[in-house]
Enzyme design. Structure first.
Site, PDB file in Angstrom:
ATOM      1  N   ARG A  83      -0.988   0.421 -16.831  1.00  0.00           N
ATOM      2  CA  ARG A  83      -0.875  -1.027 -17.009  1.00  0.00           C
ATOM      3  C   ARG A  83      -1.976  -1.575 -17.902  1.00  0.00           C
ATOM      4  O   ARG A  83      -3.033  -0.954 -18.064  1.00  0.00           O
ATOM      5  CB  ARG A  83      -0.854  -1.743 -15.665  1.00  0.00           C
ATOM      6  CG  ARG A  83      -2.032  -1.482 -14.778  1.00  0.00           C
ATOM      7  CD  ARG A  83      -1.763  -2.142 -13.459  1.00  0.00           C
ATOM      8  NE  ARG A  83      -2.743  -1.795 -12.477  1.00  0.00           N
ATOM      9  CZ  ARG A  83      -3.111  -2.598 -11.504  1.00  0.00           C
ATOM     10  NH1 ARG A  83      -2.594  -3.791 -11.376  1.00  0.00           N
ATOM     11  NH2 ARG A  83      -4.005  -2.202 -10.632  1.00  0.00           N
ATOM     12  N   ASN A 121       2.705   5.275 -11.809  1.00  0.00           N
ATOM     13  CA  ASN A 121       2.976   4.019 -11.096  1.00  0.00           C
ATOM     14  C   ASN A 121       4.311   3.409 -11.484  1.00  0.00           C
ATOM     15  O   ASN A 121       4.817   3.701 -12.571  1.00  0.00           O
ATOM     16  CB  ASN A 121       1.865   3.011 -11.415  1.00  0.00           C
ATOM     17  CG  ASN A 121       0.693   3.130 -10.468  1.00  0.00           C
ATOM     18  OD1 ASN A 121       0.878   3.312  -9.271  1.00  0.00           O
ATOM     19  ND2 ASN A 121      -0.516   3.016 -11.001  1.00  0.00           N
ATOM     20  N   HIS A 176       0.854   1.554  -2.650  1.00  0.00           N
ATOM     21  CA  HIS A 176      -0.260   1.459  -3.608  1.00  0.00           C
ATOM     22  C   HIS A 176      -0.033   0.218  -4.468  1.00  0.00           C
ATOM     23  O   HIS A 176       0.310   0.299  -5.634  1.00  0.00           O
ATOM     24  CB  HIS A 176      -0.294   2.721  -4.473  1.00  0.00           C
ATOM     25  CG  HIS A 176      -1.429   2.760  -5.451  1.00  0.00           C
ATOM     26  ND1 HIS A 176      -2.743   2.562  -5.090  1.00  0.00           N
ATOM     27  CD2 HIS A 176      -1.447   2.991  -6.791  1.00  0.00           C
ATOM     28  CE1 HIS A 176      -3.509   2.665  -6.170  1.00  0.00           C
ATOM     29  NE2 HIS A 176      -2.743   2.910  -7.215  1.00  0.00           N
TER      30      HIS A 176
HETATM   31  P1  NAI Z   1      -2.083   7.437 -20.418  1.00  0.00           P
HETATM   32  O1  NAI Z   1      -1.285   6.507 -21.254  1.00  0.00           O
HETATM   33  O2  NAI Z   1      -3.484   7.727 -20.797  1.00  0.00           O
HETATM   34  O3  NAI Z   1      -1.320   8.833 -20.297  1.00  0.00           O
HETATM   35  C1  NAI Z   1       0.042   8.939 -20.041  1.00  0.00           C
HETATM   36  C2  NAI Z   1       0.553  10.123 -20.816  1.00  0.00           C
HETATM   37  O4  NAI Z   1       1.940  10.322 -20.472  1.00  0.00           O
HETATM   38  C3  NAI Z   1       0.503   9.926 -22.336  1.00  0.00           C
HETATM   39  O5  NAI Z   1      -0.255  10.960 -22.944  1.00  0.00           O
HETATM   40  C4  NAI Z   1       1.966   9.970 -22.765  1.00  0.00           C
HETATM   41  O6  NAI Z   1       2.155  10.554 -24.023  1.00  0.00           O
HETATM   42  C5  NAI Z   1       2.555  10.808 -21.637  1.00  0.00           C
HETATM   43  N1  NAI Z   1       4.019  10.694 -21.541  1.00  0.00           N
HETATM   44  C6  NAI Z   1       4.789   9.608 -21.728  1.00  0.00           C
HETATM   45  N2  NAI Z   1       6.069   9.930 -21.550  1.00  0.00           N
HETATM   46  C7  NAI Z   1       6.122  11.250 -21.243  1.00  0.00           C
HETATM   47  C8  NAI Z   1       7.161  12.163 -20.962  1.00  0.00           C
HETATM   48  N3  NAI Z   1       8.439  11.788 -20.950  1.00  0.00           N
HETATM   49  N4  NAI Z   1       6.833  13.440 -20.708  1.00  0.00           N
HETATM   50  C9  NAI Z   1       5.548  13.848 -20.724  1.00  0.00           C
HETATM   51  N5  NAI Z   1       4.518  13.026 -20.990  1.00  0.00           N
HETATM   52  C10 NAI Z   1       4.797  11.740 -21.244  1.00  0.00           C
HETATM   53  O7  NAI Z   1      -2.019   6.868 -18.913  1.00  0.00           O
HETATM   54  P2  NAI Z   1      -2.958   7.290 -17.690  1.00  0.00           P
HETATM   55  O8  NAI Z   1      -4.106   6.385 -17.611  1.00  0.00           O
HETATM   56  O9  NAI Z   1      -3.165   8.746 -17.754  1.00  0.00           O
HETATM   57  O10 NAI Z   1      -2.013   6.909 -16.451  1.00  0.00           O
HETATM   58  C11 NAI Z   1      -0.856   7.661 -16.204  1.00  0.00           C
HETATM   59  C12 NAI Z   1      -0.042   7.040 -15.076  1.00  0.00           C
HETATM   60  O11 NAI Z   1      -0.736   7.181 -13.845  1.00  0.00           O
HETATM   61  C13 NAI Z   1       0.225   5.540 -15.231  1.00  0.00           C
HETATM   62  O12 NAI Z   1       1.540   5.241 -14.796  1.00  0.00           O
HETATM   63  C14 NAI Z   1      -0.797   4.912 -14.304  1.00  0.00           C
HETATM   64  O13 NAI Z   1      -0.419   3.638 -13.871  1.00  0.00           O
HETATM   65  C15 NAI Z   1      -0.800   5.918 -13.184  1.00  0.00           C
HETATM   66  N6  NAI Z   1      -1.986   5.895 -12.332  1.00  0.00           N
HETATM   67  C16 NAI Z   1      -1.784   5.975 -10.989  1.00  0.00           C
HETATM   68  C17 NAI Z   1      -2.841   6.042 -10.119  1.00  0.00           C
HETATM   69  C18 NAI Z   1      -2.600   6.183  -8.665  1.00  0.00           C
HETATM   70  O14 NAI Z   1      -3.497   5.919  -7.882  1.00  0.00           O
HETATM   71  N7  NAI Z   1      -1.434   6.634  -8.234  1.00  0.00           N
HETATM   72  C19 NAI Z   1      -4.231   5.961 -10.610  1.00  0.00           C
HETATM   73  C20 NAI Z   1      -4.335   5.910 -12.061  1.00  0.00           C
HETATM   74  C21 NAI Z   1      -3.233   5.878 -12.889  1.00  0.00           C
HETATM   75  C1  2OP Z   2      -5.363   2.260 -10.056  1.00  0.00           C
HETATM   76  O1  2OP Z   2      -5.345   1.861  -8.878  1.00  0.00           O
HETATM   77  C2  2OP Z   2      -3.870   2.133 -11.993  1.00  0.00           C
HETATM   78  O2  2OP Z   2      -2.994   2.541  -9.855  1.00  0.00           O
HETATM   79  C3  2OP Z   2      -4.078   2.713 -10.675  1.00  0.00           C
HETATM   80  O3  2OP Z   2      -6.391   2.310 -10.722  1.00  0.00           O
END
Ligand code: NAI
Ligand code: 2OP
Length: 313
Positions: A83, A121, A176
């Protein structure tokens, strides 16, 4: 040590996670897959070249195709959009559900015996997609969020009391999202209930800061969301599985009657071991905690209802 741990998405969370996994030598291979050409390959090589200096023998694989994840023991899904300021996690539902569907079809094909840890997410709703698309047993499909949310709560408590963070234990229940439920009654410092050490208004401030913990980082970073604490939180879960430590950790799991909830992924305390989710622990809740959990559950339900119109059954 297991044979292979794969990370889908080589972005901020995925690449930091791959680095942490490699350094801990939890598997012989760590594979990263991403849609962007060159990125998983380049990051994998860079992590590999740190090995002589840091001292690990983990073998890194970076790829744009899913043959790289073949025979994985564990697959962590971090693919998707993060986000931006002003966005909620729920704003990512549509785009990330499509990405998740495509990713999970490939996991089902290439790593049918893997355990799947969802990070993308909105977390709890994405777990539903992963379960539906893979068709894997519930104990093998679960989400990371509670470990991160509890880590934030623990950090803020340790800071407020000027004590070691290692002695602060906390639990966060529910989805979450902004309505997550930090469980004050089960939060202790060296076994001492937090209510004996901090006044109610200060505790309330820390609870609010925890609920907004993700947004606080987004406000600073502006172009993405948190990844150091999220990747560290996934490592704790992976380590508990690989070493069969049977740690009690809050995970987003599919509930079948526990807490009076049926057919929904919600964050609750679980026992995590070599078989995945080995037990769901049901804590007795006060009326207020129950009410707060109900609000959080409603938020998850709304996302899952929206999904039904988007993701083919
Ligand atoms: P980011 O944008 O740095 O990395 C996401 C990666 O996914 C990118 O490299 C992109 O090219 C890749 N991607 C997109 N579509 C794809 C596909 N079809 N197949 C393979 N790879 C693909 O984002 P970041 O910061 O790494 O966050 C990733 C996700 O994790 C987000 O949805 C974020 O909201 C979520 N998140 C969840 C947390 C939790 O507590 N559950 C904590 C932190 C992030
Ligand atoms: C967080 O809590 C983005 O869900 C992620 O930082």
């Amino acid at each position: 040590m297991v044979h292979k741990i794969s990370v889908i998405g080589a972005g901020n969370v995925g690449a930091t996670l791959a680095q942490r996994l490699a350094e801990k030598e939890l598997s012989k291979y760590v594979a990263m897959v991403d849609v962007v050409e060159g990125v998983p390959q380049g990051k994998a090589l860079d992590i590999q070249e740190s090995a002589p200096v840091y001292g690990y023998d983990t073998q890194m694989i970076g790829s744009n195709t899913y043959d790289a994840i073949r025979d994985s023991d564990i697959v962590v899904i971090t693919a998707g959009l993060p986000r931006k300021p002003g966005m909620s996690r729920d704003d990512l539902l549509d785009a990330n559900a499509k990405i998740m569907t495509q990713v999970c079809e490939n996991i089902k094909k290439e790593a049918p015996n893997a355990m799947v840890i969802v990070v993308s997410n909105p977390l709890d709703a994405m777990c539903h997609v992963a379960l539906q698309v893979t068709g894997f047993p519930h104990r093998r499909v679960f989400g990371m969020a509670g470990v991160l949310d509890a880590a934030r709560f623990r950090t803020f408590i340790a800071e407020a009391l000027d004590v070691s963070v290692e002695q602060v234990q906390a639990f966060v229940l529910g989805g979450h999202g902004d309505s997550m439920v930090p469980l004050v009654r089960y939060t202790t410092i060296a076994g001492i209930p937090i209510a004996d050490l901090l006044p109610p208004d200060k505790i309330e401030q820390l609870v609010t800061r925890t609920r907004n913990g993700g947004a606080e980082i987004v406000q600073f970073l502006k172009t993405g969301s948190a990844y150091y604490a999220p990747s560290a939180s996934v490592v704790e879960m992976v380590e508990s599985i690989v070493k069969d430590k049977k740690k009690i950790l809050p995970c987003s799991v599919y509930l079948s009657g526990e807490y009076g909830i049926n057919g929904l992924y919600v964050g609750v305390p679980t026992k995590l071991g070599k078989n995945g989710i080995e037990q769901i622990l049901e804590l007795p809740l006060s009326d207020q905690e129950r009410q707060e959990l109900n609000v959080s559950i409603e938020d998850v339900k709304q996302n899952v209802e929206k999904l039904k119109t988007m993701v083919p059954a």
